[in-house]
Design an enzyme around this catalytic site. Structure first.
Site, PDB file in Angstrom:
ATOM      1  N   GLU A  16     -56.841 165.673 -66.119  1.00  0.00           N
ATOM      2  CA  GLU A  16     -58.139 166.397 -66.184  1.00  0.00           C
ATOM      3  C   GLU A  16     -58.110 167.588 -67.105  1.00  0.00           C
ATOM      4  O   GLU A  16     -57.338 167.935 -67.587  1.00  0.00           O
ATOM      5  CB  GLU A  16     -58.692 166.758 -64.740  1.00  0.00           C
ATOM      6  CG  GLU A  16     -59.562 165.996 -64.010  1.00  0.00           C
ATOM      7  CD  GLU A  16     -60.893 165.865 -64.330  1.00  0.00           C
ATOM      8  OE1 GLU A  16     -61.365 166.432 -65.359  1.00  0.00           O
ATOM      9  OE2 GLU A  16     -61.731 165.414 -63.856  1.00  0.00           O
ATOM     10  N   ASN A 144     -68.626 168.947 -61.171  1.00  0.00           N
ATOM     11  CA  ASN A 144     -67.850 168.214 -62.183  1.00  0.00           C
ATOM     12  C   ASN A 144     -68.373 168.849 -63.550  1.00  0.00           C
ATOM     13  O   ASN A 144     -68.508 170.124 -63.539  1.00  0.00           O
ATOM     14  CB  ASN A 144     -67.899 166.796 -62.112  1.00  0.00           C
ATOM     15  CG  ASN A 144     -66.435 166.297 -61.953  1.00  0.00           C
ATOM     16  OD1 ASN A 144     -65.549 166.689 -62.564  1.00  0.00           O
ATOM     17  ND2 ASN A 144     -66.323 165.188 -61.150  1.00  0.00           N
ATOM     18  N   ASP A 192     -68.282 162.051 -64.748  1.00  0.00           N
ATOM     19  CA  ASP A 192     -66.966 163.190 -64.553  1.00  0.00           C
ATOM     20  C   ASP A 192     -67.223 164.277 -65.451  1.00  0.00           C
ATOM     21  O   ASP A 192     -68.137 164.950 -65.300  1.00  0.00           O
ATOM     22  CB  ASP A 192     -65.616 162.364 -64.521  1.00  0.00           C
ATOM     23  CG  ASP A 192     -64.696 163.124 -63.630  1.00  0.00           C
ATOM     24  OD1 ASP A 192     -64.869 164.309 -63.699  1.00  0.00           O
ATOM     25  OD2 ASP A 192     -63.764 162.526 -63.301  1.00  0.00           O
TER      26      ASP A 192
END
Length: 281
Positions: A16, A144, A192
């Site tokens: 991420e 997010n 996301d």
């Protein structure tokens, strides 16, 4: 479709938060569930990895050197000498940090979520350089992607289960006028992480969509980059000219992950990114 390359072949459980650190010429990225902070220098290929004190949702550069970390139990500071200290410590059982972004004024906008993804169990909070915390959005489910328009007048935001990219008016400290910019259709995955480019377009990674999409400031879809790793998590521009789009991916929850699941991919010359502010603390 634009051709991607493999920047870093890895097996991150939940890769991420790609962030270009202009001061060092390195890409910062994380593996949330493995509590790992990675760096990558594309000019030399050099990589580093450091274990964080607990699950880490995001890591961003600090203006004076070092890093700010959005961690399970709050926001911490990593000094240039490697020393760690808490800036804001607020453990909530069952909750962890998720994505975060630095606003134009140097504050950290830090998201949280529950491990069980319970509806409304997370927040988006503004963390000032002195550690003062203001809850911006309560009752978020999976906080997010967050980012700002080139002129700083708009903020874009994703609460993943809504399948929306939302846009707010931004006055330099507060948000108002929440409205949808774009809706991700059923079957295309869930939005996301996001990044905003120099044209004001919003690039969003699609979890379970194996793609990154670019939306214009009017909310029109004008570009799609597809990748073989289905759990595409986030994207960011990097490189000396901020023209290369880095894409993080995840393996978690996949019974038969693609060989590239958990790797960091890059699309050279994908566009023109915006220089990102460093955290003021």
């Amino acid at each position: 479709m634009t051709a991607y390359e493999v920047a870093i072949r890895a097996e991150a459980e939940l890769g991420e938060g790609p962030t270009w650190d202009a001061a060092t010429g390195r890409l910062i990225w994380i593996d949330i569930l493995q509590s790992r902070l990675h760096t990558y220098d594309p000019s030399s290929g050099r990589r580093t990895v450091r274990t964080t004190p607990q699950h880490v949702g995001a890591v961003k550069p600090r203006a004076g050197g070092g890093l700010v970390l959005n961690l399970r139990d709050g926001v911490g500071l990593l000094d240039p000498d490697g020393a760690f200290r808490w800036l804001h410590h607020e453990p909530v059982p069952g909750r962890r940090a998720n994505d975060a972004a630095v606003a134009p004024d140097g504050s950290l906008w830090a998201g949280t979520m529950r491990y069980d993804e319970a509806t409304g169990g997370g927040t988006l909070a503004r963390v000032a350089a002195d550690g003062a915390v203001t809850t911006v959005l309560p009752d978020v489910t999976v906080s997010n992607g967050t980012g700002w328009s080139p002129d700083g007048a708009l903020m874009y935001y994703i609460d993943t289960p809504t399948r929306r990219i939302d846009v707010f008016d931004f006055d330099g400290e507060r948000v108002s006028g929440r409205r949808p910019l774009a809706q991700i259709e059923e079957g295309a995955g869930f939005p996301d992480g996001l990044t905003v480019d120099a044209d004001g377009c919003v690039w969003v990674a699609l979890w379970d969509g194996g793609a990154v999409r670019r939306y214009t400031p009017d909310g029109e879809l004008d570009r799609v980059i597809t990748v073989p790793a289905p759990r595409t998590t986030a994207c960011a521009f990097g490189g000396a000219e901020l023209s290369d789009l880095y894409i993080t991916t995840a393996r978690t929850g996949l019974a038969a992950p693609d060989p590239l699941s958990g790797s960091v991919l890059v699309v050279p010359g994908a566009g023109k990114g915006l220089a990102q502010p460093a955290f003021a603390g």
